[in-house]
Design a protein around this motif. Structure first.
Motif, PDB file in Angstrom:
ATOM      1  N   MET A  42       1.049  -1.152   0.152  1.00 16.86           N
ATOM      2  CA  MET A  42      -0.005   0.000  -0.006  1.00 16.86           C
ATOM      3  C   MET A  42       0.915   1.262  -0.018  1.00 16.86           C
ATOM      4  SD  MET A  42      -2.926   1.147   2.809  1.00 16.86           S
ATOM      5  CE  MET A  42      -3.900  -0.216   2.369  1.00 16.86           C
ATOM      6  N   ARG A  43       0.614   2.407  -0.780  1.00 19.50           N
ATOM      7  CA  ARG A  43       1.183   3.486  -0.763  1.00 19.50           C
ATOM      8  C   ARG A  43       1.347   4.000   0.758  1.00 19.50           C
ATOM      9  NH1 ARG A  43      -2.070   7.220  -4.979  1.00 19.50           N
ATOM     10  NH2 ARG A  43       0.130   8.429  -5.163  1.00 19.50           N
ATOM     11  N   GLU A  44       2.386   4.801   0.899  1.00 15.70           N
ATOM     12  CA  GLU A  44       2.592   5.441   2.227  1.00 15.70           C
ATOM     13  C   GLU A  44       2.230   6.982   1.977  1.00 15.70           C
ATOM     14  OE1 GLU A  44       5.622   3.062   4.844  1.00 15.70           O
ATOM     15  OE2 GLU A  44       6.500   4.827   3.758  1.00 15.70           O
ATOM     16  N   LEU A  45       1.549   7.589   3.009  1.00 13.40           N
ATOM     17  CA  LEU A  45       1.628   8.965   3.201  1.00 13.40           C
ATOM     18  C   LEU A  45       2.761   9.475   4.223  1.00 13.40           C
ATOM     19  CD1 LEU A  45       0.113  11.452   2.984  1.00 13.40           C
ATOM     20  CD2 LEU A  45      -1.204  11.146   5.188  1.00 13.40           C
ATOM     21  N   ILE A  46       3.619  10.286   3.558  1.00 12.67           N
ATOM     22  CA  ILE A  46       4.862  10.568   4.170  1.00 12.67           C
ATOM     23  C   ILE A  46       4.845  12.275   4.439  1.00 12.67           C
ATOM     24  CG2 ILE A  46       7.261  10.896   3.842  1.00 12.67           C
ATOM     25  CD1 ILE A  46       7.201   8.184   2.017  1.00 12.67           C
ATOM     26  N   TYR A  47       5.056  12.813   5.675  1.00  9.71           N
ATOM     27  CA  TYR A  47       5.097  14.021   5.817  1.00  9.71           C
ATOM     28  C   TYR A  47       6.483  14.453   5.818  1.00  9.71           C
ATOM     29  CZ  TYR A  47       3.708  18.595   8.591  1.00  9.71           C
ATOM     30  OH  TYR A  47       3.513  19.716   8.703  1.00  9.71           O
ATOM     31  N   TYR A  48       6.813  15.033   4.687  1.00  7.05           N
ATOM     32  CA  TYR A  48       8.175  15.597   4.434  1.00  7.05           C
ATOM     33  C   TYR A  48       8.244  17.182   4.248  1.00  7.05           C
ATOM     34  CZ  TYR A  48      11.934  16.427   1.619  1.00  7.05           C
ATOM     35  OH  TYR A  48      13.432  17.239   1.116  1.00  7.05           O
ATOM     36  N   VAL A  49       8.978  17.381   5.499  1.00  7.53           N
ATOM     37  CA  VAL A  49       8.876  19.123   5.606  1.00  7.53           C
ATOM     38  C   VAL A  49      10.078  19.544   6.366  1.00  7.53           C
ATOM     39  CG1 VAL A  49       7.405  18.873   7.671  1.00  7.53           C
ATOM     40  CG2 VAL A  49       7.238  20.835   6.269  1.00  7.53           C
ATOM     41  N   ALA A  50      10.412  20.966   6.028  1.00  2.03           N
ATOM     42  CA  ALA A  50      11.595  21.610   6.782  1.00  2.03           C
ATOM     43  C   ALA A  50      11.018  22.013   8.044  1.00  2.03           C
ATOM     44  CB  ALA A  50      12.169  22.781   6.053  1.00  2.03           C
ATOM     45  N   VAL A  51      11.670  22.038   9.276  1.00  2.00           N
ATOM     46  CA  VAL A  51      10.949  22.353  10.440  1.00  2.00           C
ATOM     47  C   VAL A  51      12.405  22.915  11.445  1.00  2.00           C
ATOM     48  CG1 VAL A  51      11.556  20.211  11.615  1.00  2.00           C
ATOM     49  CG2 VAL A  51       9.888  21.519  12.496  1.00  2.00           C
ATOM     50  N   PHE A  69       7.513   9.929  -5.042  1.00  2.00           N
ATOM     51  CA  PHE A  69       6.284  10.442  -4.843  1.00  2.00           C
ATOM     52  C   PHE A  69       5.617  10.467  -6.076  1.00  2.00           C
ATOM     53  CE2 PHE A  69       8.447  12.400  -1.387  1.00  2.00           C
ATOM     54  CZ  PHE A  69       7.964  11.778  -0.502  1.00  2.00           C
ATOM     55  N   SER A  70       4.317  10.379  -6.201  1.00  2.00           N
ATOM     56  CA  SER A  70       3.698  10.462  -7.332  1.00  2.00           C
ATOM     57  C   SER A  70       2.207  11.348  -7.283  1.00  2.00           C
ATOM     58  CB  SER A  70       2.823   9.247  -8.041  1.00  2.00           C
ATOM     59  OG  SER A  70       1.857   8.550  -6.988  1.00  2.00           O
ATOM     60  N   THR A  71       2.060  11.680  -5.852  1.00  2.00           N
ATOM     61  CA  THR A  71       0.916  12.763  -5.400  1.00  2.00           C
ATOM     62  C   THR A  71       1.529  13.457  -4.297  1.00  2.00           C
ATOM     63  OG1 THR A  71      -0.529  10.832  -5.837  1.00  2.00           O
ATOM     64  CG2 THR A  71      -1.527  12.751  -4.455  1.00  2.00           C
ATOM     65  N   VAL A  72       1.063  14.866  -4.327  1.00  2.00           N
ATOM     66  CA  VAL A  72       1.422  15.739  -3.329  1.00  2.00           C
ATOM     67  C   VAL A  72       0.256  16.477  -2.707  1.00  2.00           C
ATOM     68  CG1 VAL A  72       1.959  17.697  -4.604  1.00  2.00           C
ATOM     69  CG2 VAL A  72       2.694  17.781  -2.718  1.00  2.00           C
ATOM     70  N   LEU A  73       0.057  16.570  -1.502  1.00  2.00           N
ATOM     71  CA  LEU A  73      -1.252  17.203  -0.719  1.00  2.00           C
ATOM     72  C   LEU A  73      -0.903  18.450  -0.027  1.00  2.00           C
ATOM     73  CD1 LEU A  73      -2.734  13.968   0.989  1.00  2.00           C
ATOM     74  CD2 LEU A  73      -2.971  14.626  -1.126  1.00  2.00           C
ATOM     75  N   MET A  74      -1.762  19.325  -0.526  1.00  2.00           N
ATOM     76  CA  MET A  74      -1.329  20.725   0.331  1.00  2.00           C
ATOM     77  C   MET A  74      -2.895  21.280   0.953  1.00  2.00           C
ATOM     78  SD  MET A  74       0.860  22.411  -2.705  1.00  2.00           S
ATOM     79  CE  MET A  74       0.053  21.620  -4.102  1.00  2.00           C
ATOM     80  N   GLY A  75      -2.487  22.187   1.824  1.00  2.00           N
ATOM     81  CA  GLY A  75      -3.492  22.797   2.183  1.00  2.00           C
ATOM     82  C   GLY A  75      -3.580  24.214   1.468  1.00  2.00           C
ATOM     83  N   ALA A  76      -4.860  24.974   1.617  1.00  2.00           N
ATOM     84  CA  ALA A  76      -4.746  26.300   0.680  1.00  2.00           C
ATOM     85  C   ALA A  76      -3.746  27.099   1.082  1.00  2.00           C
ATOM     86  CB  ALA A  76      -5.936  26.809   0.858  1.00  2.00           C
ATOM     87  N   ALA A  77      -3.203  27.302   2.314  1.00  2.00           N
ATOM     88  CA  ALA A  77      -2.101  28.397   2.415  1.00  2.00           C
ATOM     89  C   ALA A  77      -0.726  27.813   2.020  1.00  2.00           C
ATOM     90  CB  ALA A  77      -2.048  28.287   4.214  1.00  2.00           C
ATOM     91  N   GLY A 115       3.103   6.126  -6.834  1.00  2.00           N
ATOM     92  CA  GLY A 115       4.140   6.347  -6.020  1.00  2.00           C
ATOM     93  C   GLY A 115       3.718   6.768  -4.664  1.00  2.00           C
ATOM     94  N   ASP A 116       4.539   7.190  -3.788  1.00  2.00           N
ATOM     95  CA  ASP A 116       3.853   7.179  -2.306  1.00  2.00           C
ATOM     96  C   ASP A 116       3.342   8.564  -2.369  1.00  2.00           C
ATOM     97  OD1 ASP A 116       4.420   4.906  -0.741  1.00  2.00           O
ATOM     98  OD2 ASP A 116       6.554   5.765  -0.660  1.00  2.00           O
ATOM     99  N   ILE A 117       2.769   9.150  -1.384  1.00  2.00           N
ATOM    100  CA  ILE A 117       2.006  10.288  -1.323  1.00  2.00           C
ATOM    101  C   ILE A 117       2.842  11.208  -0.252  1.00  2.00           C
ATOM    102  CG2 ILE A 117      -0.389  11.364  -0.412  1.00  2.00           C
ATOM    103  CD1 ILE A 117      -1.288   8.441  -0.726  1.00  2.00           C
TER     104      ILE A 117
END
Length: 199
Positions: free
Chosen positions: A1-10, A61-69, A131-133
């Protein structure tokens, strides 16, 4: 199953942007760039990657998810910042149509569960959605999806913001345990740290 990966600078104090949403303090020079871009080149906006000569055809990745901001950061110059990926923006606002970009006001959890069922997460960002998300941000969306996040990949930056947009917005949920997978330290002070959700 595809994974949801939170990839971010912090930042070291847990913020992904400053109080006004600014992120210009993040280091954009240093040895971490080549190391991180070699592994996560598909998370660079399409036009910038083309300018830098970065091949995005075999990414994770094959998909990216974003909020409006998060999506709004690139406007008006980049209405479709990651058009090499399937882009999903969660918003109640109406956005101008853009290449390979979908807007939705559906429940993010339901959307992610449907995306995860599409195929196995074997990489290859242009392989038709298997790919992953990548969860790009922001904090509210990450908080809503905390139960669906399979992996955290944090680009820890060597400074403090003091206040701003946190990695996760406050939420009413039980503690979630992640196990450390690896950390790669760079001379710039940036560290790439990966965690996987404990089964």
């Amino acid at each position: 199953m595809r994974e949801l990966i939170y990839y971010v600078a912090v930042s070291l104090d847990g913020y992904i942007a400053g109080p006004e949403g600014q992120f210009d303090a993040f280091l954009v020079e240093g040895d971490h760039l080549a190391g991180i871009n070699a592994e996560f080149g598909d998370t660079i906006p399409t036009d910038i990657a083309a300018h830098l000569g970065i091949d995005q055809s075999g990414g994770r990745f094959s998909t990216v998810l974003m909020g409006a901001a998060t999506h709004a950061v690139g406007l008006p110059d980049m209405p479709s910042p990651y058009r090499h990926l399937e882009q999903v923006v969660f918003t109640h606002r109406e956005l101008e149509p853009a290449e390979n970009l979908t807007t939705t006001d559906a429940n993010p959890v339901e959307v992610v569960r449907e995306l995860k069922q599409r195929g196995e997460g074997s990489g290859g960002g242009r392989d038709g959605g298997t790919g992953d998300i990548w969860l790009c941000g922001g904090a509210d969306l990450a908080s809503q999806l905390h139960g669906e996040i399979d992996r955290l990949v944090l680009k820890r930056q060597p400074f403090l913001f003091g206040s701003g947009i946190p990695l996760f917005a406050p939420g009413d949920y039980a503690p979630v345990r992640f196990d450390h997978v690896r950390t790669r330290d760079f001379d710039s002070g940036v560290a790439l740290t990966e965690y996987v959700r404990r089964p």
